[in-house]
Write an enzyme that holds these catalytic residues in place. Structure first.
Site, PDB file in Angstrom:
ATOM      1  N   SER A   1      13.214  27.862 100.987  1.00 59.01           N
ATOM      2  CA  SER A   1      12.455  28.245  99.800  1.00 59.01           C
ATOM      3  C   SER A   1      12.588  27.197  98.702  1.00 59.01           C
ATOM      4  O   SER A   1      12.254  26.045  98.907  1.00 59.01           O
ATOM      5  CB  SER A   1      12.898  29.628  99.315  1.00 59.01           C
ATOM      6  OG  SER A   1      12.091  30.080  98.264  1.00 59.01           O
TER       7      SER A   1
ATOM      8  N   ASP B   1       6.082  27.004  95.577  1.00 58.89           N
ATOM      9  CA  ASP B   1       7.353  26.496  96.074  1.00 58.89           C
ATOM     10  C   ASP B   1       7.164  25.890  97.470  1.00 58.89           C
ATOM     11  O   ASP B   1       6.079  25.985  98.057  1.00 58.89           O
ATOM     12  CB  ASP B   1       8.416  27.593  96.046  1.00 58.89           C
ATOM     13  CG  ASP B   1       8.092  28.774  96.937  1.00 58.89           C
ATOM     14  OD1 ASP B   1       6.940  28.889  97.393  1.00 58.89           O
ATOM     15  OD2 ASP B   1       8.986  29.590  97.187  1.00 58.89           O
TER      16      ASP B   1
ATOM     17  N   ASP C   1       7.785  26.561 100.585  1.00 61.12           N
ATOM     18  CA  ASP C   1       7.235  27.320 101.712  1.00 61.12           C
ATOM     19  C   ASP C   1       6.038  28.179 101.307  1.00 61.12           C
ATOM     20  O   ASP C   1       5.505  28.938 102.108  1.00 61.12           O
ATOM     21  CB  ASP C   1       8.304  28.174 102.388  1.00 61.12           C
ATOM     22  CG  ASP C   1       8.839  29.282 101.507  1.00 61.12           C
ATOM     23  OD1 ASP C   1       8.955  29.063 100.290  1.00 61.12           O
ATOM     24  OD2 ASP C   1       9.150  30.370 102.021  1.00 61.12           O
TER      25      ASP C   1
ATOM     26  N   ASP D   1       5.417  30.814  99.295  1.00 60.71           N
ATOM     27  CA  ASP D   1       5.352  32.272  99.168  1.00 60.71           C
ATOM     28  C   ASP D   1       5.480  32.718  97.712  1.00 60.71           C
ATOM     29  O   ASP D   1       5.300  33.890  97.403  1.00 60.71           O
ATOM     30  CB  ASP D   1       6.396  32.969 100.046  1.00 60.71           C
ATOM     31  CG  ASP D   1       7.832  32.608  99.706  1.00 60.71           C
ATOM     32  OD1 ASP D   1       8.045  31.752  98.816  1.00 60.71           O
ATOM     33  OD2 ASP D   1       8.752  33.159 100.343  1.00 60.71           O
TER      34      ASP D   1
END
Length: 587
Positions: free
Chosen positions: A151, A307, A309, A311
């Protein structure tokens, strides 16, 4: 000479005498000579599943992310999958990954272990956003999914998120069952792995899943004709913060009618070193600095930054010539008002509509939902609990609610049920639609926020991260701080009496005045909530993925006598005082 405890010594011996590669053993021996304290941090325990699976610093050791801990986690996952009821075809798992160092390598290692266990693998050809993996898991009817990501953590981190067949991150009992399976792997010889990624059970996927995802997204627009006709009037600046968002966010915006997009070129290239930011977290102003500069340079209306990734999404707007950052709580409430107002005016708000937020998310979110006559349900922190409630409602065909929108304060949102994890791709499109609707009415998102305050009262939230070192000692300090709070809960915060205490560790709500208790109907977790006599709340929990304690604060003022602007400042100062008091208690 450094003395190791029994767990560290055992783990260290297993790696030095076990069937591990020569380079790994040489690295360990070098650390033993040069930095024995790092050996303790690397071997004193095994990485365990937290709120998002595995997450940690990359390197050698049982407490690090490396090919062996990834393989062991995957073997445990495979063992649990293989215990589930089998259909007429092989079990299957979809694997995605982000831009971090070694992410592709760890994804391939996971794929080879799954194939070694005769599990069909769908491996994304290139990095892609996390929500696409959740969507693909459901589309392909997989038994589970894996995303290699840490993340928003610093560059030295990586991680491993596990999804179940519903496309949501694993919950009890599956999470503990996977951990139990991993714990049984005391020797790496128990891990079954194929040698070549070009194996018949490993299929490379991409475009077919993407197209199905985009199709699902286009159905979620509230004003498709207005978006297509006027979308170019909204000037959007977008940054992927060197992550996977660049592969899908611009296209998703385009398909909603938003083509006036300026990219933050310095951050477009996926790069696990994150060279332009020290911390790729869209909650942090420093991470948004280049995007803010770009927005001011071109007189843009809004900045969207995802961010690594993809999400979570951070947002900033140009308001009265200045840049204003908007918090996750504020964006959640702005989106909710937009959704409810649009669906209500179009007579498309289903009778059984319902909304979900986490217990630490703004109470304004619930007030808005109830204003439109719809319930809002609280769940524990972690988007997997929102996904769990969606699944329960879908299975209860007779009495279930229809999920519309859900949010957590940490900049994660989900519109619709195409994915079962927070989705920054669709959220960017939704936020753009809200911003366009505001602009066409001569307003910015900040104007809309003050409209909410005028309508519902002023709600202000703050989050403070009390950080500790990523060491054994740091984790112990964090544990002691939480233990002290549980054993010595405050009776006052910022001079205001505590009225009720929510002890999620014991699953009880305590009335401080009467001493009466009632059961909290949520799973036990390491969270404490303090409700003050004036309606303010302070919630405290240790992070499940990092060595830090999160302090959430929310205050409100109904019908303020001061101006809305002055009332916001007063509330912000009050939040700061509440947080400072809690820091003193935890320290």
């Amino acid at each position: 000479m450094t003395t190791f405890d029994s767990d560290t010594s055992k783990n260290l011996k297993d790696w030095l005498e076990g069937n591990y590669d020569k380079q790994t053993k040489e690295t360990i021996n070098s650390l033993l000579k040069k930095n024995p304290s790092e050996v303790i941090d690397a071997f004193y325990k095994r990485l365990s599943f937290g709120t998002s699976g595995l997450r940690g610093i990359m390197g050698v050791g049982t407490n690090r992310i490396n090919q062996y801990t990834i393989r062991a986690a995957t073997q445990g996952f495979a063992n649990h999958i293989l215990k589930q009821k089998k259909t007429d075809r092989l079990h299957s798992v979809i694997i995605g990954y982000d831009s971090r160092k070694n992410s592709r390598y760890f994804a391939e290692e996971s794929a080879k272990v799954l194939a070694g266990n005769e599990i069909q693998v769908y491996l994304f050809e290139d990095l892609r956003p996390t929500p696409l993996v959740s969507f693909g898991c459901r589309l392909k009817k997989c038994s589970g999914g894996i995303v290699i990501t840490a993340s928003h953590n610093p560059p030295e981190y990586n991680g491993y998120k596990v999804y179940w067949s519903d496309g949501a991150q694993v919950l009890p009992p599956h999470d503990q069952a996977i951990i139990d399976e991993v714990e049984k792997i005391t020797d790496i010889s128990k891990i079954r792995v194929v040698e070549d990624i070009n194996h018949s059970l490993i299929t490379i996927v991409n475009s077919d899943i993407e197209e199905a995802y985009y199709d699902a997204l286009e159905q979620q627009q509230h004003f498709p004709e207005i978006n297509r006709k006027y979308g170019d009037q909204l000037s959007i600046v977008y940054s992927s913060l060197h992550g996977s968002g660049i592969t899908m966010v611009p296209e998703a915006l385009h398909r909603w009618g938003f083509n006036n997009i300026s990219l933050v070129e310095e951050q477009c290239e996926p790069n696990g070193a994150f060279p332009t930011v020290s911390y790729p977290n869209p909650e942090e102003e420093n991470a948004l600095r280049l995007g803010i500069d770009k927005m001011l340079e071109i007189d843009g209306d809004i900045l969207l930054a995802t961010d690594p990734d993809t999400d979570r999404v951070g947002t900033a707007v140009r308001h009265q010539g200045k840049t204003v950052l908007i918090t996750g709580n504020q964006i959640a409430c702005l989106c909710l008002e937009h959704i409810c107002s649009a669906l209500h005016s179009q007579n498309r708000l289903p009778e059984n509509s319902a909304f979900i937020k986490t217990v630490v998310t703004s109470e304004l979110f619930k007030v808005i939902a109830e204003h439109y006559g719809k319930p809002c349900f609280d769940v524990l922190t972690g988007f997997k609990y929102i996904a769990e409630m969606i699944d329960q409602w879908e299975k209860d065909k007779r009495n279930g609610y229809q999920y519309i929108f859900g949010s957590e304060e940490s900049y994660g949102y989900l519109l619709g049920t195409h994915s079962r994890d927070k989705d920054a791709v669709s959220s960017c499109a939704l936020i753009a639609e809200v911003a366009l609707h505001a602009k066409l009415n001569g307003k910015t998102l900040i104007d809309l926020l003050y409209d909410l305050y005028e309508k519902y009262g002023v709600y202000v939230e703050k989050l403070h991260n009390l950080k500790y070192e990523e060491t054994k000692e740091g984790h112990e300090k964090m544990r002691k701080g939480i233990q002290h709070l549980q054993e010595n809960p405050p009776k006052f915060l910022a001079g205001v009496p505590v009225k009720e205490i929510d002890d999620y560790h014991k699953s009880i709500k305590i009335n401080v005045v009467s001493g009466e208790t009632e059961k909290i109907m949520l799973p036990k977790t390491n969270l404490m909530g303090f409700w003050l006599e004036d309606g303010s709340k302070v919630m405290v929990r240790p992070s499940g993925t990092e060595p830090k304690i999160k302090i959430y604060c929310g205050v409100k003022k109904q019908n303020p006598s001061d101006s809305l602007e002055d009332t916001v400042v007063i509330c912000e100062e009050y939040c700061a005082n509440l947080i400072n008091d809690m820091i003193q208690i935890l320290s």
